[in-house]
Design an enzyme around this catalytic site. Structure first.
Site, PDB file in Angstrom:
ATOM      1  N   ARG A   1      80.163 183.702  49.181  1.00 52.97           N
ATOM      2  CA  ARG A   1      79.851 182.315  48.869  1.00 52.97           C
ATOM      3  C   ARG A   1      80.801 181.384  49.605  1.00 52.97           C
ATOM      4  NH1 ARG A   1      84.684 179.757  47.179  1.00 52.97           N
ATOM      5  NH2 ARG A   1      85.375 180.478  45.140  1.00 52.97           N
TER       6      ARG A   1
ATOM      7  N   GLU B   1      81.171 173.427  40.082  1.00 54.74           N
ATOM      8  CA  GLU B   1      82.551 172.983  40.325  1.00 54.74           C
ATOM      9  C   GLU B   1      82.614 172.120  41.584  1.00 54.74           C
ATOM     10  OE1 GLU B   1      85.484 176.107  40.232  1.00 54.74           O
ATOM     11  OE2 GLU B   1      86.603 175.141  41.833  1.00 54.74           O
TER      12      GLU B   1
ATOM     13  N   ARG C   1      77.488 174.997  46.225  1.00 58.58           N
ATOM     14  CA  ARG C   1      77.947 176.357  46.480  1.00 58.58           C
ATOM     15  C   ARG C   1      76.786 177.094  47.113  1.00 58.58           C
ATOM     16  NH1 ARG C   1      82.471 178.419  43.588  1.00 58.58           N
ATOM     17  NH2 ARG C   1      84.094 176.807  43.651  1.00 58.58           N
TER      18      ARG C   1
ATOM     19  N   CYS D   1      88.776 172.234  44.187  1.00 65.43           N
ATOM     20  CA  CYS D   1      89.997 173.013  43.935  1.00 65.43           C
ATOM     21  C   CYS D   1      90.661 173.380  45.268  1.00 65.43           C
ATOM     22  CB  CYS D   1      89.652 174.292  43.174  1.00 65.43           C
ATOM     23  SG  CYS D   1      91.099 175.299  42.829  1.00 65.43           S
TER      24      CYS D   1
ATOM     25  N   THR E   1      92.222 175.890  46.048  1.00 68.36           N
ATOM     26  CA  THR E   1      92.103 177.321  46.383  1.00 68.36           C
ATOM     27  C   THR E   1      90.863 177.589  47.224  1.00 68.36           C
ATOM     28  OG1 THR E   1      90.773 177.841  44.436  1.00 68.36           O
ATOM     29  CG2 THR E   1      93.187 177.992  44.196  1.00 68.36           C
TER      30      THR E   1
ATOM     31  N   ARG F   1      84.522 183.004  49.637  1.00 65.96           N
ATOM     32  CA  ARG F   1      84.983 184.119  48.826  1.00 65.96           C
ATOM     33  C   ARG F   1      83.948 185.225  48.983  1.00 65.96           C
ATOM     34  NH1 ARG F   1      85.671 186.705  43.623  1.00 65.96           N
ATOM     35  NH2 ARG F   1      83.928 185.731  42.523  1.00 65.96           N
TER      36      ARG F   1
ATOM     37  N   ARG G   1      89.192 190.093  39.945  1.00 67.25           N
ATOM     38  CA  ARG G   1      88.659 189.335  38.808  1.00 67.25           C
ATOM     39  C   ARG G   1      87.846 190.287  37.919  1.00 67.25           C
ATOM     40  NH1 ARG G   1      86.570 183.445  41.278  1.00 67.25           N
ATOM     41  NH2 ARG G   1      88.378 183.082  42.643  1.00 67.25           N
TER      42      ARG G   1
ATOM     43  N   GLU H   1      86.178 184.934  37.283  1.00 68.79           N
ATOM     44  CA  GLU H   1      87.596 184.704  37.021  1.00 68.79           C
ATOM     45  C   GLU H   1      87.837 184.451  35.526  1.00 68.79           C
ATOM     46  OE1 GLU H   1      89.042 181.138  38.853  1.00 68.79           O
ATOM     47  OE2 GLU H   1      87.200 180.062  38.386  1.00 68.79           O
TER      48      GLU H   1
HETATM   49  P1  ADP Z   1      83.159 181.831  42.294  1.00 69.47           P
HETATM   50  O1  ADP Z   1      84.400 181.968  43.115  1.00 69.47           O
HETATM   51  O2  ADP Z   1      81.904 182.028  43.063  1.00 69.47           O
HETATM   52  O3  ADP Z   1      83.140 180.586  41.478  1.00 69.47           O
HETATM   53  P2  ADP Z   1      83.408 183.186  39.781  1.00 69.47           P
HETATM   54  O4  ADP Z   1      84.609 184.042  39.499  1.00 69.47           O
HETATM   55  O5  ADP Z   1      83.312 181.822  39.161  1.00 69.47           O
HETATM   56  O6  ADP Z   1      83.240 183.100  41.334  1.00 69.47           O
HETATM   57  O7  ADP Z   1      82.091 184.053  39.402  1.00 69.47           O
HETATM   58  C1  ADP Z   1      80.848 183.427  39.576  1.00 69.47           C
HETATM   59  C2  ADP Z   1      79.757 184.434  39.287  1.00 69.47           C
HETATM   60  O8  ADP Z   1      79.637 185.310  40.408  1.00 69.47           O
HETATM   61  C3  ADP Z   1      80.044 185.332  38.083  1.00 69.47           C
HETATM   62  O9  ADP Z   1      78.834 185.499  37.361  1.00 69.47           O
HETATM   63  C4  ADP Z   1      80.389 186.653  38.708  1.00 69.47           C
HETATM   64  O10 ADP Z   1      80.026 187.727  37.892  1.00 69.47           O
HETATM   65  C5  ADP Z   1      79.504 186.641  39.928  1.00 69.47           C
HETATM   66  N1  ADP Z   1      79.953 187.559  40.990  1.00 69.47           N
HETATM   67  C6  ADP Z   1      81.059 187.453  41.750  1.00 69.47           C
HETATM   68  N2  ADP Z   1      81.110 188.466  42.635  1.00 69.47           N
HETATM   69  C7  ADP Z   1      79.998 189.233  42.432  1.00 69.47           C
HETATM   70  C8  ADP Z   1      79.463 190.429  43.031  1.00 69.47           C
HETATM   71  N3  ADP Z   1      80.090 191.030  44.055  1.00 69.47           N
HETATM   72  N4  ADP Z   1      78.293 190.916  42.541  1.00 69.47           N
HETATM   73  C9  ADP Z   1      77.659 190.299  41.521  1.00 69.47           C
HETATM   74  N5  ADP Z   1      78.093 189.168  40.913  1.00 69.47           N
HETATM   75  C10 ADP Z   1      79.249 188.651  41.374  1.00 69.47           C
HETATM   76  N1  DAR Z   2      91.299 176.787  36.593  1.00 72.12           N
HETATM   77  C1  DAR Z   2      91.949 177.276  37.725  1.00 72.12           C
HETATM   78  C2  DAR Z   2      91.134 178.159  38.656  1.00 72.12           C
HETATM   79  C3  DAR Z   2      91.676 178.099  40.037  1.00 72.12           C
HETATM   80  C4  DAR Z   2      90.831 178.816  41.037  1.00 72.12           C
HETATM   81  N2  DAR Z   2      89.421 178.956  40.631  1.00 72.12           N
HETATM   82  C5  DAR Z   2      88.502 177.983  40.757  1.00 72.12           C
HETATM   83  N3  DAR Z   2      88.773 176.899  41.413  1.00 72.12           N
HETATM   84  N4  DAR Z   2      87.321 178.159  40.206  1.00 72.12           N
HETATM   85  C6  DAR Z   2      93.185 177.999  37.288  1.00 72.12           C
HETATM   86  O1  DAR Z   2      94.199 177.501  37.688  1.00 72.12           O
HETATM   87  O2  DAR Z   2      93.083 178.978  36.590  1.00 72.12           O
HETATM   88 MG    MG Z   3      83.705 179.861  39.830  1.00 66.48          MG
END
Ligand code: ADP
Ligand code: DAR
Ligand code: MG
Length: 357
Positions: A126, A225, A229, A271, A273, A280, A309, A314
């Site tokens: 993404r 966010e 995306r 963010c 990051t 990512r 994660r 996360e």
């Molecule tokens: P992002 O950095 O895209 O915001 P998040 O940690 O917020 O990632 O997760 C967003 C969604 O993407 C969650 O539902 C997570 O389970 C899903 N996800 C992340 N990586 C994978 C993957 N490799 N396969 C399936 N789902 C994934």
């Molecule tokens: N709430 C933030 C997450 C930072 C990175 N992830 C994002 N941007 N979705 C933390 O500091 O935990």
């Molecule tokens: Mg996210």
């Protein structure tokens, strides 16, 4: 008066963070000197202030970072705080460094990470994009969320071929459908407490939604966010194909929307990051032997600059031994280099898993 009240409250909350055992990058880098230098500054166009940047980290001491940009100019006006956090998170991108020009390269350079399907459940790539001229969540009003949504939708209906699909607004979405989309990892979860405290869930769900292609392996999130995306995802470990589908989607969308790309920081996001390439690339992967040796896994994740994660993203735990493992760095290297770094890292983990058996 009101400003004095706000300042006093922010100072109280800052003292609490400073006295806490928080591990956030905000606690680590927001020194009293920087706090005092920035506490009365505001951004010229959207009049954002320091509290808009740090509110989430003041509220949640368990943040990993705890800092967001309320608008694009915040990265300059509050650079004294953003720069050290950016350098720390992206492992060495200094304030005098510059994001290289975009270079996506070819996904076919990256062979399938797990052709026999032994370890990897699914692969996802993404990136985030902001629309030029618009601020980020804390400065968005209900009508601006809707304006962003309609600009994005006008571009989405122009997508063709494998990217063709339909846009579903969150407003009025059938609850069972919403739960299914979230459980299938296609749709974002509502109510992230970190985003809540960052002023990113106001007027929810106005202006929020998801575009899904017919094959359900390409989606666009609207106003979760970030403004946009762009996500590609499929079962198995074919990182190259998943990456190409995202890259071609980004290119197609960029023909109809002017993305906000900063000369030094690359693509701008809410963010810090997610700056730079904003990519990512993650696998849902099972590494049972390595998971039994957390210290070894931590060392390997550091060596390969990977972030671990939980299964639903996360701040969540792994379920059934499935971890989400991805590149940590997004800024200071090209899109191609980000994918290469993640590809090599996951290969390294799988090799280590086979040795550890
Ligand atoms: P992002 O950095 O895209 O915001 P998040 O940690 O917020 O990632 O997760 C967003 C969604 O993407 C969650 O539902 C997570 O389970 C899903 N996800 C992340 N990586 C994978 C993957 N490799 N396969 C399936 N789902 C994934
Ligand atoms: N709430 C933030 C997450 C930072 C990175 N992830 C994002 N941007 N979705 C933390 O500091 O935990
Ligand atoms: Mg996210």
């Amino acid at each position: 008066n009101k400003d004095k009240e706000m300042l006093k409250e922010m100072e109280e909350r800052y003292k609490k963070l400073a006295a806490s055992n928080s591990k956030s990058l905000l606690k680590k880098h927001l020194t009293k000197k920087i706090f005092d230098n920035l506490k009365t500054k505001t951004t010229p166009k959207f009049n954002s202030s320091l509290i808009h940047c740090i509110s989430s980290g003041l509220c949640h001491h368990d943040s990993g970072v705890g800092l967001y940009a309320p608008d694009p100019e915040a990265y300059k006006v509050f650079a004294e705080l953003f720069d050290p956090v950016i350098q720390d998170y992206h492992k060495g991108f200094k304030k005098e460094d510059k994001q290289p020009a975009s270079c996506f390269g070819k996904g076919r350079d990256f062979e399938n990470l797990d052709p026999d399907g032994q370890f990897i459940v699914s692969t996802r790539v993404r990136c985030g994009r902001a629309i030029k001229g618009f601020p980020f969540n804390p400065c968005l009003r209900e009508n601006t969320y809707k304006e962003l949504e309609s600009k994005i939708c006008k571009a989405l209906i122009k997508l063709t071929g494998e990217h063709k699909g339909i846009y579903m607004p969150l407003t009025g979405m059938d609850q069972d459908l919403q739960k299914k989309l979230i459980d299938d990892h296609l749709l974002f979860k509502p109510g992230d407490r970190f985003l809540d405290s960052a002023g990113a869930t106001r007027f929810w769900p106005a202006g929020r939604g998801i575009f899904l292609n017919d094959a359900k392996n390409f989606m666009i999130w609207c106003n979760e966010e970030d403004h946009i995306r762009i996500i590609s995802m499929e079962k198995g470990g074919d990182l190259g194909r998943v990456y190409d589908r995202m890259a071609w989607g980004e290119e197609a969308l960029g023909k109809h929307i002017e993305f906000n790309r900063d000369e030094r920081l690359g693509f701008l996001t809410f963010c810090p990051t997610n700056l730079g390439t904003s990519i990512r690339a993650s696998v849902h992967i099972k590494l049972p032997s390595l998971m039994d040796q957390p210290e070894e896994l931590k060392k390997l994740a550091e060596k390969y600059r990977l972030q671990i994660r939980g299964t639903t993203g996360e701040h969540t735990e792994a379920v059934g031994g499935v971890h989400d493992i991805s590149n940590q760095r997004r800024l200071g290297l090209t899109e191609y280099e980000v994918i290469k770094e993640m590809h090599e890292g996951i290969k390294g983990l799988i090799e280590a898993e086979c040795k550890a058996k």
